[in-house]
Design a protein around this motif. Sequence first.
Motif, PDB file in Angstrom:
ATOM      1  N   TRP A 121      91.532   2.360  49.063  1.00 64.69           N
ATOM      2  CA  TRP A 121      92.933   2.790  49.152  1.00 64.69           C
ATOM      3  C   TRP A 121      93.287   3.269  50.559  1.00 64.69           C
ATOM      4  CZ3 TRP A 121      95.727   1.464  45.059  1.00 64.69           C
ATOM      5  CH2 TRP A 121      97.061   1.873  45.015  1.00 64.69           C
ATOM      6  N   ASP A 122      92.301   3.849  51.230  1.00 62.63           N
ATOM      7  CA  ASP A 122      92.527   4.341  52.585  1.00 62.63           C
ATOM      8  C   ASP A 122      91.599   3.573  53.523  1.00 62.63           C
ATOM      9  OD1 ASP A 122      92.602   5.725  55.022  1.00 62.63           O
ATOM     10  OD2 ASP A 122      92.955   7.648  54.033  1.00 62.63           O
ATOM     11  N   GLU A 123      92.173   2.696  54.318  1.00 56.80           N
ATOM     12  CA  GLU A 123      91.386   1.856  55.232  1.00 56.80           C
ATOM     13  C   GLU A 123      90.613   2.686  56.256  1.00 56.80           C
ATOM     14  OE1 GLU A 123      90.800  -1.428  55.197  1.00 56.80           O
ATOM     15  OE2 GLU A 123      91.974  -1.652  53.372  1.00 56.80           O
ATOM     16  N   LYS A 124      91.159   3.823  56.650  1.00 57.71           N
ATOM     17  CA  LYS A 124      90.504   4.656  57.671  1.00 57.71           C
ATOM     18  C   LYS A 124      89.260   5.340  57.128  1.00 57.71           C
ATOM     19  CE  LYS A 124      94.824   5.505  60.035  1.00 57.71           C
ATOM     20  NZ  LYS A 124      95.928   6.430  60.180  1.00 57.71           N
ATOM     21  N   THR A 125      89.353   5.878  55.914  1.00 60.25           N
ATOM     22  CA  THR A 125      88.236   6.649  55.344  1.00 60.25           C
ATOM     23  C   THR A 125      87.417   5.834  54.350  1.00 60.25           C
ATOM     24  OG1 THR A 125      89.550   7.483  53.484  1.00 60.25           O
ATOM     25  CG2 THR A 125      89.585   8.782  55.543  1.00 60.25           C
ATOM     26  N   HIS A 126      87.925   4.676  53.971  1.00 60.69           N
ATOM     27  CA  HIS A 126      87.320   3.808  52.953  1.00 60.69           C
ATOM     28  C   HIS A 126      87.255   4.493  51.585  1.00 60.69           C
ATOM     29  CE1 HIS A 126      86.409   0.588  55.720  1.00 60.69           C
ATOM     30  NE2 HIS A 126      86.102   1.528  56.589  1.00 60.69           N
ATOM     31  N   GLU A 127      88.126   5.471  51.371  1.00 66.15           N
ATOM     32  CA  GLU A 127      88.188   6.139  50.073  1.00 66.15           C
ATOM     33  C   GLU A 127      88.737   5.165  49.038  1.00 66.15           C
ATOM     34  OE1 GLU A 127      89.449  10.514  48.363  1.00 66.15           O
ATOM     35  OE2 GLU A 127      90.020   9.942  50.390  1.00 66.15           O
ATOM     36  N   ARG A 131     105.950   3.404  52.817  1.00 66.00           N
ATOM     37  CA  ARG A 131     105.512   4.796  52.646  1.00 66.00           C
ATOM     38  C   ARG A 131     103.992   4.897  52.793  1.00 66.00           C
ATOM     39  NH1 ARG A 131     102.822   8.141  52.653  1.00 66.00           N
ATOM     40  NH2 ARG A 131     102.759  10.152  51.631  1.00 66.00           N
ATOM     41  N   GLU A 132     103.262   3.929  52.254  1.00 68.90           N
ATOM     42  CA  GLU A 132     101.787   3.927  52.341  1.00 68.90           C
ATOM     43  C   GLU A 132     101.326   3.852  53.792  1.00 68.90           C
ATOM     44  OE1 GLU A 132      98.832   4.130  50.354  1.00 68.90           O
ATOM     45  OE2 GLU A 132     100.284   4.789  48.890  1.00 68.90           O
ATOM     46  N   LYS A 133     102.084   3.158  54.629  1.00 61.11           N
ATOM     47  CA  LYS A 133     101.695   3.027  56.036  1.00 61.11           C
ATOM     48  C   LYS A 133     101.759   4.357  56.770  1.00 61.11           C
ATOM     49  CE  LYS A 133     102.478  -1.812  56.609  1.00 61.11           C
ATOM     50  NZ  LYS A 133     103.386  -2.883  56.751  1.00 61.11           N
ATOM     51  N   LEU A 134     102.594   5.277  56.303  1.00 63.54           N
ATOM     52  CA  LEU A 134     102.668   6.609  56.926  1.00 63.54           C
ATOM     53  C   LEU A 134     101.357   7.355  56.720  1.00 63.54           C
ATOM     54  CD1 LEU A 134     106.255   7.716  55.854  1.00 63.54           C
ATOM     55  CD2 LEU A 134     105.516   6.856  58.090  1.00 63.54           C
ATOM     56  N   SER A 135     100.852   7.328  55.515  1.00 66.98           N
ATOM     57  CA  SER A 135      99.532   7.879  55.183  1.00 66.98           C
ATOM     58  C   SER A 135      99.175   7.416  53.776  1.00 66.98           C
ATOM     59  CB  SER A 135      99.501   9.405  55.275  1.00 66.98           C
ATOM     60  OG  SER A 135     100.341   9.985  54.310  1.00 66.98           O
ATOM     61  N   ALA A 136      97.911   7.106  53.585  1.00 67.72           N
ATOM     62  CA  ALA A 136      97.450   6.632  52.277  1.00 67.72           C
ATOM     63  C   ALA A 136      97.644   7.734  51.246  1.00 67.72           C
ATOM     64  CB  ALA A 136      95.984   6.221  52.353  1.00 67.72           C
TER      65      ALA A 136
END
Length: 149
Positions: free
Chosen positions: A86-92, A48-53
């Motif tokens: 938590w979010d690899e794309k945004t580094h959030e 589920r996390e792979k769909l979106s963080a």
Amino acid sequence: MYLIDKDCIIFDIKDNTKEEVIQTLVCKLEKVGNIDDASQFYQDVLKREKLSATVIGDEMGLPHGRSQCVKRPCLCFGRLHKPVIWDEKTHEEVRYVILIAAMKQSANDIYMKMISSLARKLMHDEYRMILTNGTKEDVYRFLNETMQS
């Protein structure tokens, strides 16, 4: 019905990655008897996390999964020693995590109600403060009241 056991409130988690944090919370759910197979549920949550963080802002994460391993709908809360990406794309980053577990066969509306109820409450500073600074009893009471309203 209570959705969180007091034993499923964990403070000062020292994990260094999102995956480690999720694993810690999943193992706690298995230890208290809410899920049958920690390994399978862990994979379901990661899928589920792979769909979106599932970061929702303010250092809060709401990972979730529906799985045949879940015996009853439940939550596990973790307060981390230090934030993790938590979010690899945004580094959030996330420092407070509520893992939501739902049964695979449960109605989709119940599953979505659990997620939306928490997300709605956590938009308000007063409720986030309970998770960030409250005692285990405060967190326990807040999460159970939120899920029953």
